[in-house]
Design an enzyme around this catalytic site. Sequence first.
Site, PDB file in Angstrom:
ATOM      1  N   THR A  27       0.690  -1.066  -0.756  1.00 41.50           N
ATOM      2  CA  THR A  27      -0.068   0.200   0.315  1.00 41.50           C
ATOM      3  C   THR A  27       0.437   1.325  -0.641  1.00 41.50           C
ATOM      4  OG1 THR A  27       0.212   0.604   2.327  1.00 41.50           O
ATOM      5  CG2 THR A  27      -1.890  -1.473   1.496  1.00 41.50           C
ATOM      6  N   VAL A  65       2.856  -1.702   4.842  1.00 44.13           N
ATOM      7  CA  VAL A  65       2.023  -0.457   5.147  1.00 44.13           C
ATOM      8  C   VAL A  65       3.217   1.008   4.756  1.00 44.13           C
ATOM      9  CG1 VAL A  65       0.512   1.350   6.750  1.00 44.13           C
ATOM     10  CG2 VAL A  65       0.278  -1.732   6.584  1.00 44.13           C
ATOM     11  N   ILE A  93       6.661  -2.134   7.262  1.00 45.73           N
ATOM     12  CA  ILE A  93       7.087  -0.915   7.298  1.00 45.73           C
ATOM     13  C   ILE A  93       6.994  -0.314   5.980  1.00 45.73           C
ATOM     14  CG2 ILE A  93       7.839   1.266   8.812  1.00 45.73           C
ATOM     15  CD1 ILE A  93       5.209  -0.893   9.615  1.00 45.73           C
ATOM     16  N   LYS A  94       7.037   0.725   5.210  1.00 49.31           N
ATOM     17  CA  LYS A  94       7.626   1.224   4.192  1.00 49.31           C
ATOM     18  C   LYS A  94       8.323   2.135   4.657  1.00 49.31           C
ATOM     19  CE  LYS A  94       5.581   1.315   0.087  1.00 49.31           C
ATOM     20  NZ  LYS A  94       4.563   0.514  -0.941  1.00 49.31           N
ATOM     21  N   ILE A  95      10.122   1.744   4.335  1.00 44.97           N
ATOM     22  CA  ILE A  95      10.472   3.238   4.683  1.00 44.97           C
ATOM     23  C   ILE A  95      10.834   3.724   3.645  1.00 44.97           C
ATOM     24  CG2 ILE A  95      12.969   4.057   6.239  1.00 44.97           C
ATOM     25  CD1 ILE A  95      10.685   3.380   7.715  1.00 44.97           C
TER      26      ILE A  95
END
Length: 225
Positions: A27, A65, A93-95
């Site tokens: 996402t 996310v 977790i998208k960084i």
Amino acid sequence: MKYFLDSAKLDEIEEAYETFGIDGITTNPRHVQASGKSIMDAIEGMAKWAEGKKLTDYRRFPISVEINPHLEKADDMIREAKRIASISKNFVIKIPCNPAGITAARALERDGVRTNVTLVFVPTQALLAAKNKALFVSPFVGWKEANGEDTQTYIRQIVDIYRNYAFETEIICASVRSGKQIVDCAVAGAHIATAGLQVYKDSITHPYTRDGLDVFCDAWDKTKQ
């Protein structure tokens, strides 16, 4: 190759899972906006959907996310990432792939929060993500190709680099927009493609398949049953 779905819409996720057997979800803020839900409602809805399917954690079904893209300091990224990760064991977790993001991803992986280093556009960015043990790296394909840049060589270089050093980070070809791009990424040896539902539908549609069915239907109807 694994297929992930680029979406935050539960109806699309359900269809993609039942039809195509997707292996995960990615996402971003645009997908959440398109869902018509608040950020928290959207990500909690995806977590509940995964729970309902007995897809218990990121190993079985990762859901990437994104943190607040306004964050510029590593400490703030880490704090936000841990808050989101605490909601579901499925969340990765998208960084963003910038200096603060790499610092944050490195610290998060050390603390057991799995990361997806995103907005990668050159192999040197992908190299840093793997060196710092991110679970996923997301080199963008569609955006680069739309800008007239070569993507086949770029993905192949990332795959070769990872093989050279036995990096465990998995490569997600992101912003995939056509069946051709899926094939290009698969031929290069990327682990995962992520695309919208319509891209997957289009990728298995061919006029000869329809023509062939018409021929067989005609033969069937003209044959004694």
